[in-house]
Motif scaffolding. Structure first.
Motif, mmCIF file in Angstrom:
data_model
loop_
_atom_site.group_PDB
_atom_site.id
_atom_site.type_symbol
_atom_site.label_atom_id
_atom_site.label_comp_id
_atom_site.label_asym_id
_atom_site.label_seq_id
_atom_site.Cartn_x
_atom_site.Cartn_y
_atom_site.Cartn_z
ATOM 1 N N PHE A 275 33.660 47.607 39.652
ATOM 2 C CA PHE A 275 34.658 48.280 38.819
ATOM 3 C C PHE A 275 35.001 47.442 37.590
ATOM 4 C CE2 PHE A 275 35.985 50.920 42.605
ATOM 5 C CZ PHE A 275 35.671 52.140 42.008
ATOM 6 N N PHE A 276 35.077 46.132 37.754
ATOM 7 C CA PHE A 276 35.338 45.268 36.600
ATOM 8 C C PHE A 276 34.152 45.284 35.632
ATOM 9 C CE2 PHE A 276 38.703 43.200 39.209
ATOM 10 C CZ PHE A 276 39.724 43.297 38.282
ATOM 11 N N VAL A 277 32.930 45.381 36.167
ATOM 12 C CA VAL A 277 31.742 45.485 35.310
ATOM 13 C C VAL A 277 31.800 46.780 34.492
ATOM 14 C CG1 VAL A 277 29.240 45.790 35.295
ATOM 15 C CG2 VAL A 277 30.276 44.064 36.784
ATOM 16 N N ALA B 243 41.080 45.530 40.718
ATOM 17 C CA ALA B 243 42.164 44.630 41.113
ATOM 18 C C ALA B 243 42.717 45.003 42.491
ATOM 19 C CB ALA B 243 43.280 44.670 40.069
ATOM 20 N N ILE B 244 42.831 46.302 42.756
ATOM 21 C CA ILE B 244 43.344 46.749 44.058
ATOM 22 C C ILE B 244 42.404 46.335 45.185
ATOM 23 C CG2 ILE B 244 43.791 48.786 45.482
ATOM 24 C CD1 ILE B 244 44.917 50.132 42.973
ATOM 25 N N LEU B 245 41.096 46.559 44.980
ATOM 26 C CA LEU B 245 40.127 46.235 46.032
ATOM 27 C C LEU B 245 40.049 44.732 46.282
ATOM 28 C CD1 LEU B 245 37.180 48.714 45.301
ATOM 29 C CD2 LEU B 245 38.992 48.899 47.019
ATOM 30 N N SER C 90 39.631 48.675 35.891
ATOM 31 C CA SER C 90 40.261 47.373 36.137
ATOM 32 C C SER C 90 41.299 47.487 37.251
ATOM 33 C CB SER C 90 40.924 46.849 34.863
ATOM 34 O OG SER C 90 39.961 46.604 33.854
ATOM 35 N N LEU C 91 42.027 48.608 37.269
ATOM 36 C CA LEU C 91 43.036 48.821 38.302
ATOM 37 C C LEU C 91 42.388 48.933 39.678
ATOM 38 C CD1 LEU C 91 45.979 49.373 39.069
ATOM 39 C CD2 LEU C 91 45.575 51.797 38.566
ATOM 40 N N PHE D 31 34.190 44.019 48.396
ATOM 41 C CA PHE D 31 34.059 42.988 47.359
ATOM 42 C C PHE D 31 33.088 43.439 46.271
ATOM 43 C CE2 PHE D 31 31.752 39.332 45.608
ATOM 44 C CZ PHE D 31 32.803 38.623 45.055
ATOM 45 N N ARG D 32 31.958 44.001 46.670
ATOM 46 C CA ARG D 32 30.955 44.431 45.693
ATOM 47 C C ARG D 32 31.485 45.548 44.804
ATOM 48 N NH1 ARG D 32 25.118 44.452 48.925
ATOM 49 N NH2 ARG D 32 25.198 42.295 49.666
#
Length: 213
Positions: free
Chosen positions: A159-161, A120-122, A116-117, A153-154
């Motif tokens: 990373f969230f997935v 969020a950074i990207l 998640s970190l 973006f991808r």
């Protein structure tokens, strides 16, 4: 000591691909080994019984292994890669909480927090007009600005997935299954995702002339 140098810095020292892979995957292998063979290891070394169940023994071993990995990387390259460093810090913090409170919840939350970190950074960087992924992969290949934006973006979404997948797995299955998935499931998923990005990379790749003008 310093963090990663700026892209294209000629003074950078690069690890061989095999050693880099070993340093990144080695701690995960240690984590899996100590979780799956924790009881046998504790029988061979009775002092380790005080640590507790295999998951706690694996957590302690994971913390040691990732610290050694970062130290070796720093010793050989005189710098610390950003992503492994952040991951290592979270492992140490959440691993310590796991052992101190004797609650495996914290080590299970580590992948969720780290992914998640990074996501969020990207994505946050894109919001401010910065394709930060370029600073991580620029030494591997060169893309146009549009290419870096799309790839960033991808990866941010990916990373969230991964964070969501980790939440589903640890909440729905046993600890042993979660450990196995963390070691043998996440890597193939990441590899497949990486391969699906090759068309984008090829489309936006910057080809440098081999002959100097």
């Amino acid at each position: 000591m310093e963090l990663e140098r700026a892209p294209n810095d000629p003074s950078r020292k690069e690890l061989s691909p095999l050693l880099k892979l070993a340093l990144e995957l080695g701690p995960l292998g240690v984590f899996f080994l100590f979780n799956s063979r924790g009881e046998q290891i504790a029988e061979s070394f009775p002092v380790l019984k005080a640590v507790g169940e295999p998951i706690f023994l694996a957590t302690a071993a994971f913390m040691v292994a990732i610290t050694v990995s970062l130290f070796v990387s720093l010793s050989l390259t005189k710098r610390l890669p950003i992503m492994p460093l952040v991951s290592g810090v979270v492992v140490i913090v959440f691993g310590a909480l796991t052992l101190w409170l004797h609650d495996e919840l914290f080590i299970k939350l580590k992948p969720t927090i780290v992914n998640s970190l990074f996501g969020a950074i990207l994505l946050g960087g894109l919001f401010f007009g910065k394709a930060l992924l370029g600073y991580v992969f620029d030494s591997a290949f060169k893309l146009t600005d549009e290419g870096w934006r799309k790839l960033t973006f991808r990866w941010g979404v990916f990373f969230f997935v991964l964070a969501a997948i980790n939440e589903i797995v640890w909440r729905s299955f046993s600890t042993d299954f979660w450990v196995s998935f963390k070691v043998f499931g996440v890597m193939p998923i990441t590899l497949i995702f990486t391969l699906t990005q090759l068309p984008l990379i090829q489309k936006h790749a910057i080809v440098e002339d081999e002959e100097e003008a």
